[in-house]
Design an enzyme around this catalytic site. Structure first.
Site, PDB file in Angstrom:
ATOM      1  N   ASP A  43       4.913  -2.769  -0.460  1.00 48.64           N
ATOM      2  CA  ASP A  43       6.439  -2.259   0.208  1.00 48.64           C
ATOM      3  C   ASP A  43       6.381  -2.703   2.451  1.00 48.64           C
ATOM      4  OD1 ASP A  43       5.153   0.288   0.445  1.00 48.64           O
ATOM      5  OD2 ASP A  43       6.871   1.439  -0.707  1.00 48.64           O
ATOM      6  N   THR A  44       4.900  -2.308   2.311  1.00 48.67           N
ATOM      7  CA  THR A  44       5.691  -2.220   3.794  1.00 48.67           C
ATOM      8  C   THR A  44       5.790  -3.749   4.208  1.00 48.67           C
ATOM      9  OG1 THR A  44       3.176  -3.321   4.186  1.00 48.67           O
ATOM     10  CG2 THR A  44       3.490  -0.996   4.617  1.00 48.67           C
ATOM     11  N   ASP A 102       2.247  -3.059  -5.019  1.00 46.19           N
ATOM     12  CA  ASP A 102       2.898  -1.712  -4.272  1.00 46.19           C
ATOM     13  C   ASP A 102       4.135  -1.098  -5.780  1.00 46.19           C
ATOM     14  OD1 ASP A 102       2.174   1.023  -3.116  1.00 46.19           O
ATOM     15  OD2 ASP A 102       3.050  -0.940  -1.238  1.00 46.19           O
ATOM     16  N   LYS A 106       0.187   0.706  -7.321  1.00 46.64           N
ATOM     17  CA  LYS A 106      -0.073   1.657  -6.707  1.00 46.64           C
ATOM     18  C   LYS A 106       1.541   2.550  -6.814  1.00 46.64           C
ATOM     19  CE  LYS A 106      -0.123   1.314  -1.870  1.00 46.64           C
ATOM     20  NZ  LYS A 106       0.850   2.860  -1.570  1.00 46.64           N
ATOM     21  N   GLU A 134       2.893   6.198  -5.541  1.00 54.25           N
ATOM     22  CA  GLU A 134       2.677   7.295  -4.733  1.00 54.25           C
ATOM     23  C   GLU A 134       3.263   8.731  -5.295  1.00 54.25           C
ATOM     24  OE1 GLU A 134       4.441   5.324  -0.864  1.00 54.25           O
ATOM     25  OE2 GLU A 134       5.182   7.303  -1.106  1.00 54.25           O
ATOM     26  N   GLU A 165      -3.376   7.926   2.926  1.00 51.16           N
ATOM     27  CA  GLU A 165      -3.405   7.543   3.959  1.00 51.16           C
ATOM     28  C   GLU A 165      -3.086   8.881   6.005  1.00 51.16           C
ATOM     29  OE1 GLU A 165       1.290   4.489   5.579  1.00 51.16           O
ATOM     30  OE2 GLU A 165       0.727   5.311   3.977  1.00 51.16           O
TER      31      GLU A 165
END
Length: 275
Positions: free
Chosen positions: A39-40, A78, A108, A110, A177
């Site tokens: 999602d960057t 993501d 992925k 978080e 991270e």
């Protein structure tokens, strides 16, 4: 690509982000085993300040392009902000869309122990999940910006416990991270699944980097945790200036870039114009 087996064999795992067909094709052909459609993209492709505005439809769209350009790498998509946090049902539905429509091999997510039940449910229905601990960009406002996490001993111990919870829930890997190197080393030692670091030191089982960071697609920004292997932004700016000069001076396009009528066809064409 079986990155869990890579950890068992003691092979370190190089991972990169990709957001389109061309970048995926290049890094897949080079042999990268793990491609993240992150999602960057909200920041490096869309120009947003954070990853938060990125939608599931956008991740699916970019994942489809990456899938067309990749032949061998594991593709991980993501799950964007609020696509899995509201309910397990949302997580199931949206993860399934990312796999079936986006053509990725895993998702992925978080979060630590609190998200473990969701991961377990996803894994139980056959959706592979990569976890993400430390600085989690979707919590950027709660964390006060992109800061090192786990600097205090109690917070560091909590990260280790979170990693164990994600492993127990069935996650096949964990991105770490902005985590102190010692903490990342302990997590990597204590879990059987691969740890993929970014700003987490040299002791993880692998390293993930953002395509634009690694190859210098920025002319100014260089995060501390990256290494510039190319300076693409500078090369493109220089080439663009040369292109402008060539066009202005009339040297481009030239004969090599031009097709034309044959001599006889030219005469017939011009004769028709006089009628």
């Amino acid at each position: 690509m079986d990155i869990v087996a890579m950890k068992r064999r003691g092979e370190r795992i190089a991972a990169l982000t990709a957001y389109d067909y061309t970048s995926a094709q290049m890094i897949d052909a080079a042999g990268v085993p793990f491609i993240l459609i992150g999602d960057t993209l909200g920041m490096v492709v869309q120009g947003q300040d954070t990853t938060l505005p990125v939608t599931l439809d956008q991740i699916i769209y970019h994942s489809q392009m990456v899938a067309r350009g990749s032949q061998r790498a594991l593709l991980v998509g993501d799950m964007p902000f609020m696509s899995y946090q509201v309910s397990v049902e949302d997580a199931l539905r949206n993860s399934a869309r990312l796999l079936t429509e986006g053509k990725v091999g895993a998702v992925k997510i978080e979060g630590g122990a609190s998200i473990a039940p969701t991961i377990e449910r996803l894994v139980n229905v056959g959706i592979p999940v990569c976890g993400h601990l430390g600085f989690t960009p979707q919590s950027v406002h709660a964390m006060g910006g992109p800061r090192i996490q786990g600097k205090e001993p109690s917070a560091a111990a909590s990260l280790v416990a979170d990693a164990k919870a994600l492993e127990a829930a069935g996650a096949f890997a964990i991105v770490l991270e902005l985590v102190p190197a010692t903490v990342a080393q302990e997590i990597s030692r204590r879990v059987s699944i691969p740890t993929i670091g970014i700003g987490a030191g040299p002791h993880c089982d692998g390293e993930v980097q953002v395509f634009h960071d690694l190859f210098g697609l920025y002319s100014d920004l260089k995060p501390r945790h990256t290494r510039r292997y190319l300076k693409v932004a500078e090369d493109i700016a220089s080439a663009t200036r040369q292109f402008i000069r060539d066009v202005s001076e009339g040297t481009f396009p030239g004969a090599e870039q031009t097709s034309d009528l044959g001599a006889e066809a030219k005469e017939r064409f011009r004769a028709l114009l006089t009628v």
